[in-house]
Enzyme design. Sequence first.
Site, short mmCIF file in Angstrom:
data_model
loop_
_atom_site.label_atom_id
_atom_site.label_comp_id
_atom_site.label_asym_id
_atom_site.label_seq_id
_atom_site.Cartn_x
_atom_site.Cartn_y
_atom_site.Cartn_z
N SER A 89 0.84 -1.13 0.09
CA SER A 89 0.12 -0.15 0.10
C SER A 89 0.83 1.08 0.04
O SER A 89 1.96 1.23 0.50
CB SER A 89 -0.79 -0.09 1.22
N TYR A 132 -1.14 -0.92 10.26
CA TYR A 132 -1.21 -1.09 8.96
C TYR A 132 -0.13 -1.02 8.12
O TYR A 132 0.35 -1.66 7.39
CB TYR A 132 -2.66 -0.49 8.20
P1 NAI Z 1 -11.34 -6.17 0.92
O1 NAI Z 1 -11.74 -5.77 1.98
O2 NAI Z 1 -12.69 -5.95 -0.30
O3 NAI Z 1 -10.63 -7.55 0.53
C1 NAI Z 1 -9.97 -8.06 1.54
C2 NAI Z 1 -9.88 -9.55 1.28
O4 NAI Z 1 -8.98 -10.09 2.31
C3 NAI Z 1 -11.07 -10.27 1.62
O5 NAI Z 1 -11.46 -11.00 0.67
C4 NAI Z 1 -11.04 -10.81 3.05
O6 NAI Z 1 -11.99 -11.91 3.27
C5 NAI Z 1 -9.52 -11.20 2.98
N1 NAI Z 1 -9.01 -11.66 4.04
C6 NAI Z 1 -8.88 -10.65 5.23
N2 NAI Z 1 -8.18 -11.18 6.31
C7 NAI Z 1 -8.19 -12.54 6.05
C8 NAI Z 1 -7.94 -13.73 6.74
N3 NAI Z 1 -7.18 -13.52 8.00
N4 NAI Z 1 -7.76 -14.84 6.35
C9 NAI Z 1 -8.36 -15.01 4.85
N5 NAI Z 1 -8.57 -14.00 4.00
C10 NAI Z 1 -8.83 -12.74 4.65
O7 NAI Z 1 -10.10 -5.10 0.54
P2 NAI Z 1 -9.49 -4.79 -0.71
O8 NAI Z 1 -9.56 -3.28 -0.87
O9 NAI Z 1 -9.72 -5.54 -2.10
O10 NAI Z 1 -8.04 -5.00 -0.35
C11 NAI Z 1 -7.13 -6.01 -0.99
C12 NAI Z 1 -5.71 -5.72 -0.51
O11 NAI Z 1 -5.34 -4.62 -1.21
C13 NAI Z 1 -5.30 -5.74 1.08
O12 NAI Z 1 -4.34 -6.22 1.31
C14 NAI Z 1 -5.40 -4.24 1.32
O13 NAI Z 1 -4.71 -3.95 2.34
C15 NAI Z 1 -4.71 -3.52 0.00
N6 NAI Z 1 -4.75 -2.45 -0.40
C16 NAI Z 1 -6.01 -1.74 -0.56
C17 NAI Z 1 -6.42 -0.42 -0.96
C18 NAI Z 1 -7.69 0.19 -1.18
O14 NAI Z 1 -7.74 1.35 -1.15
N7 NAI Z 1 -8.83 -0.54 -1.07
C19 NAI Z 1 -5.14 0.47 -0.98
C20 NAI Z 1 -3.89 -0.02 -0.83
C21 NAI Z 1 -3.87 -1.50 -0.49
#
Ligand code: NAI
Length: 249
Positions: free
Chosen positions: A148, A161
Amino acid sequence: MARAFPTERPEGCALVTGASKGIGAATAIALAADGWAVGVHYGRDAAGAQATVDAITEAGGRAFAVSGDVADPAAPDAILSAVEAELGTVLALINNAGITDDGLAMQLDDDAFDRVIATNLGGAFRLTRRALGPMVRARYGRVVNVASVVGLNANAGQSNYAASKAGLVGLTKTIAAEVARRGVTVNAVAPGFIATDMTTDIPEGQLGAIPARRPGTPDEVAACIAFLASDAAAYVTGSVLTVDGGLSA
Ligand code: NAI
């Protein structure tokens, strides 16, 4: 004339963690469109993971849903073994699963700190460690960690984070150096504000700080991950690709 890259992908598959929605789901679909069979990992959202699998199979691709809590030290072997049995060697690992648990450092409790580090950083480390052996034996591998911009620049209220994502950058560069001569690349993407469930609370005002003046889409991050997982990126390793509309520039 066909473009020639020095590596050709052997038989195997990709595994995307947290692929039931958001960036992970878009990435699984993008990799399938590039010809990868895809392990669609999820934590608890089986219906979301099935929707990702359906989107891939309806487009003529191959996918398999697999669950597990990435913060659980026993999960990586169970997840990788299940995917290997169904789709073959995992040659591309996308460490995307992640959480936030925000608060100013003075008020952040141990649980919020430890849980975010264990999920975002510990999970990625243990999955990568488990995946590397078969990649090294195949002399081909792609690891892409979803970091990120918060791991590169300050964002008040996200010390846990930020530490997890900065840790992922260190992990990416170090493991890249360890396995580069084995045909395995390790890179990270650093998204900025991407419109997903994780960013539903971002105040409109913060979008003004983005030079592109809009949030990114999961597909825009997925396209960068798919590039880093491709044969075309064989000479890209240890790099961090920002996908942020110019935010960190
Ligand atoms: P989201 O919340 O839609 O998806 C996150 C996914 O990770 C979900 O499918 C969730 O079930 C899974 N997850 C979380 N903890 C878990 C665990 N302990 N075991 C198994 N699965 C787990 O979020 P998004 O935005 O799609 O995020 C995806 C990645 O992108 C993350 O690593 C986030 O930190 C990163 N990110 C997101 C940004 C944003 O603006 N949305 C910006 C920068 C990074």
